[in-house]
Scaffold this motif. Structure first.
Motif, PDB file in Angstrom:
ATOM      1  N   ASP A   1      24.018  58.620  10.850  1.00  0.00           N
ATOM      2  CA  ASP A   1      24.995  57.554  11.503  1.00  0.00           C
ATOM      3  C   ASP A   1      26.275  57.419  10.690  1.00  0.00           C
ATOM      4  O   ASP A   1      26.524  56.228   9.923  1.00  0.00           O
ATOM      5  N   GLY A   2      27.108  58.315  10.539  1.00  0.00           N
ATOM      6  CA  GLY A   2      28.243  58.463   9.882  1.00  0.00           C
ATOM      7  C   GLY A   2      28.196  58.647   8.175  1.00  0.00           C
ATOM      8  O   GLY A   2      29.278  58.728   7.785  1.00  0.00           O
ATOM      9  N   ALA A   3      26.780  58.721   7.842  1.00  0.00           N
ATOM     10  CA  ALA A   3      26.774  58.763   6.505  1.00  0.00           C
ATOM     11  C   ALA A   3      26.853  60.149   5.991  1.00  0.00           C
ATOM     12  O   ALA A   3      26.896  60.335   4.567  1.00  0.00           O
ATOM     13  N   GLN A   4      26.769  61.183   6.888  1.00  0.00           N
ATOM     14  CA  GLN A   4      26.684  62.656   6.477  1.00  0.00           C
ATOM     15  C   GLN A   4      27.635  63.154   7.403  1.00  0.00           C
ATOM     16  O   GLN A   4      27.581  63.161   8.458  1.00  0.00           O
ATOM     17  N   SER A   5      28.392  64.146   6.880  1.00  0.00           N
ATOM     18  CA  SER A   5      29.351  64.952   7.846  1.00  0.00           C
ATOM     19  C   SER A   5      28.481  66.034   8.183  1.00  0.00           C
ATOM     20  O   SER A   5      27.580  66.513   7.392  1.00  0.00           O
ATOM     21  N   ARG A   6      28.790  66.605   9.441  1.00  0.00           N
ATOM     22  CA  ARG A   6      28.162  67.571   9.898  1.00  0.00           C
ATOM     23  C   ARG A   6      28.610  68.906   9.441  1.00  0.00           C
ATOM     24  O   ARG A   6      29.616  69.025   8.964  1.00  0.00           O
ATOM     25  N   LEU A   7      27.683  69.960   9.496  1.00  0.00           N
ATOM     26  CA  LEU A   7      28.144  71.267   9.230  1.00  0.00           C
ATOM     27  C   LEU A   7      28.857  71.965  10.285  1.00  0.00           C
ATOM     28  O   LEU A   7      28.434  71.721  11.472  1.00  0.00           O
ATOM     29  N   SER A   8      29.918  72.748   9.866  1.00  0.00           N
ATOM     30  CA  SER A   8      30.664  73.418  11.059  1.00  0.00           C
ATOM     31  C   SER A   8      30.022  74.498  11.664  1.00  0.00           C
ATOM     32  O   SER A   8      28.778  74.734  11.281  1.00  0.00           O
ATOM     33  N   ARG A   9      30.128  74.983  12.717  1.00  0.00           N
ATOM     34  CA  ARG A   9      29.549  76.202  13.442  1.00  0.00           C
ATOM     35  C   ARG A   9      29.412  77.323  12.501  1.00  0.00           C
ATOM     36  O   ARG A   9      28.570  77.755  12.433  1.00  0.00           O
ATOM     37  N   ALA A  10      30.499  77.598  11.789  1.00  0.00           N
ATOM     38  CA  ALA A  10      30.355  78.701  10.753  1.00  0.00           C
ATOM     39  C   ALA A  10      29.264  78.383   9.551  1.00  0.00           C
ATOM     40  O   ALA A  10      28.555  79.433   9.390  1.00  0.00           O
ATOM     41  N   ALA A  11      29.140  77.201   9.220  1.00  0.00           N
ATOM     42  CA  ALA A  11      28.374  76.838   8.275  1.00  0.00           C
ATOM     43  C   ALA A  11      26.812  77.131   8.819  1.00  0.00           C
ATOM     44  O   ALA A  11      26.088  77.618   8.117  1.00  0.00           O
ATOM     45  N   LEU A  12      26.631  76.609   9.967  1.00  0.00           N
ATOM     46  CA  LEU A  12      25.302  76.638  10.700  1.00  0.00           C
ATOM     47  C   LEU A  12      24.965  77.994  11.059  1.00  0.00           C
ATOM     48  O   LEU A  12      23.709  78.452  10.640  1.00  0.00           O
ATOM     49  N   GLU A  13      25.888  78.841  11.358  1.00  0.00           N
ATOM     50  CA  GLU A  13      25.571  80.186  11.481  1.00  0.00           C
ATOM     51  C   GLU A  13      25.226  81.224  10.281  1.00  0.00           C
ATOM     52  O   GLU A  13      24.097  81.833  10.194  1.00  0.00           O
ATOM     53  N   THR A  14      26.297  80.669   9.225  1.00  0.00           N
ATOM     54  CA  THR A  14      25.722  81.595   7.888  1.00  0.00           C
ATOM     55  C   THR A  14      24.372  80.976   7.267  1.00  0.00           C
ATOM     56  O   THR A  14      23.703  81.918   6.721  1.00  0.00           O
ATOM     57  N   LEU A  15      24.037  79.532   7.395  1.00  0.00           N
ATOM     58  CA  LEU A  15      22.853  79.153   6.907  1.00  0.00           C
ATOM     59  C   LEU A  15      21.630  79.714   7.679  1.00  0.00           C
ATOM     60  O   LEU A  15      20.636  80.011   6.937  1.00  0.00           O
ATOM     61  N   ALA A  16      21.725  79.898   9.051  1.00  0.00           N
ATOM     62  CA  ALA A  16      20.851  80.797   9.707  1.00  0.00           C
ATOM     63  C   ALA A  16      20.559  82.196   9.320  1.00  0.00           C
ATOM     64  O   ALA A  16      19.354  82.677   9.088  1.00  0.00           O
ATOM     65  N   VAL A  17      21.508  82.910   9.192  1.00  0.00           N
ATOM     66  CA  VAL A  17      21.548  84.192   8.578  1.00  0.00           C
ATOM     67  C   VAL A  17      20.922  84.275   7.372  1.00  0.00           C
ATOM     68  O   VAL A  17      19.979  84.893   7.061  1.00  0.00           O
ATOM     69  N   ILE A  18      21.055  83.314   6.120  1.00  0.00           N
ATOM     70  CA  ILE A  18      20.625  83.280   5.036  1.00  0.00           C
ATOM     71  C   ILE A  18      18.942  83.018   5.077  1.00  0.00           C
ATOM     72  O   ILE A  18      18.071  83.395   4.561  1.00  0.00           O
ATOM     73  N   ALA A  19      18.980  81.885   6.109  1.00  0.00           N
ATOM     74  CA  ALA A  19      17.208  81.459   6.162  1.00  0.00           C
ATOM     75  C   ALA A  19      16.526  82.536   6.550  1.00  0.00           C
ATOM     76  O   ALA A  19      15.408  82.745   6.386  1.00  0.00           O
ATOM     77  N   TYR A  20      16.883  83.219   7.675  1.00  0.00           N
ATOM     78  CA  TYR A  20      16.068  84.333   8.242  1.00  0.00           C
ATOM     79  C   TYR A  20      16.171  85.707   7.473  1.00  0.00           C
ATOM     80  O   TYR A  20      15.232  86.505   7.578  1.00  0.00           O
ATOM     81  N   ARG A  21      17.314  85.953   6.682  1.00  0.00           N
ATOM     82  CA  ARG A  21      17.257  87.230   6.013  1.00  0.00           C
ATOM     83  C   ARG A  21      17.394  87.249   4.406  1.00  0.00           C
ATOM     84  O   ARG A  21      17.675  88.126   3.776  1.00  0.00           O
ATOM     85  N   GLN A  22      17.123  86.128   3.962  1.00  0.00           N
ATOM     86  CA  GLN A  22      17.072  86.061   2.334  1.00  0.00           C
ATOM     87  C   GLN A  22      16.108  86.685   1.651  1.00  0.00           C
ATOM     88  O   GLN A  22      15.112  87.182   2.205  1.00  0.00           O
ATOM     89  N   PRO A  23      16.573  87.133   0.321  1.00  0.00           N
ATOM     90  CA  PRO A  23      17.560  86.735  -0.284  1.00  0.00           C
ATOM     91  C   PRO A  23      18.770  87.937   0.346  1.00  0.00           C
ATOM     92  O   PRO A  23      18.325  89.158   0.523  1.00  0.00           O
ATOM     93  N   VAL A  24      20.104  87.332   0.380  1.00  0.00           N
ATOM     94  CA  VAL A  24      21.019  88.307   0.524  1.00  0.00           C
ATOM     95  C   VAL A  24      22.493  88.003   0.072  1.00  0.00           C
ATOM     96  O   VAL A  24      22.686  86.875  -0.623  1.00  0.00           O
ATOM     97  N   THR A  25      23.355  89.065   0.294  1.00  0.00           N
ATOM     98  CA  THR A  25      24.361  89.026  -0.529  1.00  0.00           C
ATOM     99  C   THR A  25      25.494  88.326   0.463  1.00  0.00           C
ATOM    100  O   THR A  25      25.259  88.197   1.591  1.00  0.00           O
ATOM    101  N   ARG A  26      26.636  87.877  -0.337  1.00  0.00           N
ATOM    102  CA  ARG A  26      27.722  87.556   0.581  1.00  0.00           C
ATOM    103  C   ARG A  26      28.220  88.345   1.517  1.00  0.00           C
ATOM    104  O   ARG A  26      28.634  88.127   2.779  1.00  0.00           O
ATOM    105  N   SER A  27      28.432  89.785   0.823  1.00  0.00           N
ATOM    106  CA  SER A  27      28.704  90.848   2.119  1.00  0.00           C
ATOM    107  C   SER A  27      27.732  91.200   3.127  1.00  0.00           C
ATOM    108  O   SER A  27      28.215  91.239   4.178  1.00  0.00           O
ATOM    109  N   GLN A  28      26.598  91.020   2.763  1.00  0.00           N
ATOM    110  CA  GLN A  28      25.523  91.078   3.946  1.00  0.00           C
ATOM    111  C   GLN A  28      25.787  90.180   5.128  1.00  0.00           C
ATOM    112  O   GLN A  28      25.690  90.329   6.354  1.00  0.00           O
ATOM    113  N   VAL A  29      26.173  88.839   4.537  1.00  0.00           N
ATOM    114  CA  VAL A  29      26.140  87.733   5.265  1.00  0.00           C
ATOM    115  C   VAL A  29      27.293  87.951   6.383  1.00  0.00           C
ATOM    116  O   VAL A  29      27.469  87.848   7.488  1.00  0.00           O
ATOM    117  N   ALA A  30      28.473  88.272   5.518  1.00  0.00           N
ATOM    118  CA  ALA A  30      29.879  88.402   6.241  1.00  0.00           C
ATOM    119  C   ALA A  30      29.436  89.789   7.376  1.00  0.00           C
ATOM    120  O   ALA A  30      30.139  89.702   8.132  1.00  0.00           O
TER     121      ALA A  30
END
Length: 181
Positions: free
Chosen positions: A83-112
């Motif tokens: 309820d306005g207390a927390q800003s939402r994550l962008s689509r790019a952040a959600l996609e990045t978070l999903a990649v990390i969650a499913y393929r961790q541990p990963v490097t920035r280059s792998q996520v990119a």
């Protein structure tokens, strides 16, 4: 109603101010009592909270204890948090978070490489929010930083472990098959 013991009262106070799960041994050291007494009291508190249907639960996970909101109340708590207390994550952040969650541990280059775009800014944002953390470096020359999701990520999703995530991993390439420039 019978008053609670001094040990229980102190444990409840410590649980309220603890910013991370705490072991019975750590509580015992702070209170100068035995870890067995602490564990018995924490178990008693957890059982009482559960039996009474309290709005919060005391859970033990991997030997550490922490207060949580009751799972049955998750919709109400989520409505308050969002309820306005927390800003939402962008689509790019959600996609990045999903990649990390499913393929961790990963490097920035792998996520990119998986996302097809540079993700340095998004990775910094996720790190600052405490949703991902550096967990090591690769064994290669120059050792790239490895990232994984955090306990806060699990808490925010209201899950105990990554095993309960939907099975999307087969749709993502294996990290060893990703060509990183």
């Amino acid at each position: 109603m019978e008053p609670v013991s001094l040990l229980r009262s102190r444990l409840e106070s410590l649980l309220l101010v603890a910013d991370e799960p705490t072991t019975a041994t750590d509580f015992a050291r702070l209170l100068d009592v035995s870890a067995v007494d602490v564990t018995e009291t924490l178990t008693e508190i957890a059982t009482e909270f559960s039996d009474r249907g309290m709005g919060f639960e005391l859970r033990e996970r991997e030997g550490a204890w922490r207060l949580y909101t009751r799972r049955d109340n998750s919709e109400t708590v989520e409505a308050k948090v969002l309820d306005g207390a927390q800003s939402r994550l962008s689509r790019a952040a959600l996609e990045t978070l999903a990649v990390i969650a499913y393929r961790q541990p990963v490097t920035r280059s792998q996520v990119a490489a998986i996302r097809g775009v540079n993700c340095d800014g998004v990775m910094r944002t996720l790190t600052l929010r405490g949703l991902i953390a550096e967990v090591g470096v690769t064994g290669e020359i120059g050792g790239a930083h490895l990232y994984a999701t955090t306990e806060l990520f699990l808490e925010q999703l209201g899950i105990e472990s990554l095993e309960v995530l939907p099975n999307l991993a087969p749709l993502l390439p294996d990290v060893d098959q990703i060509d990183v420039p």
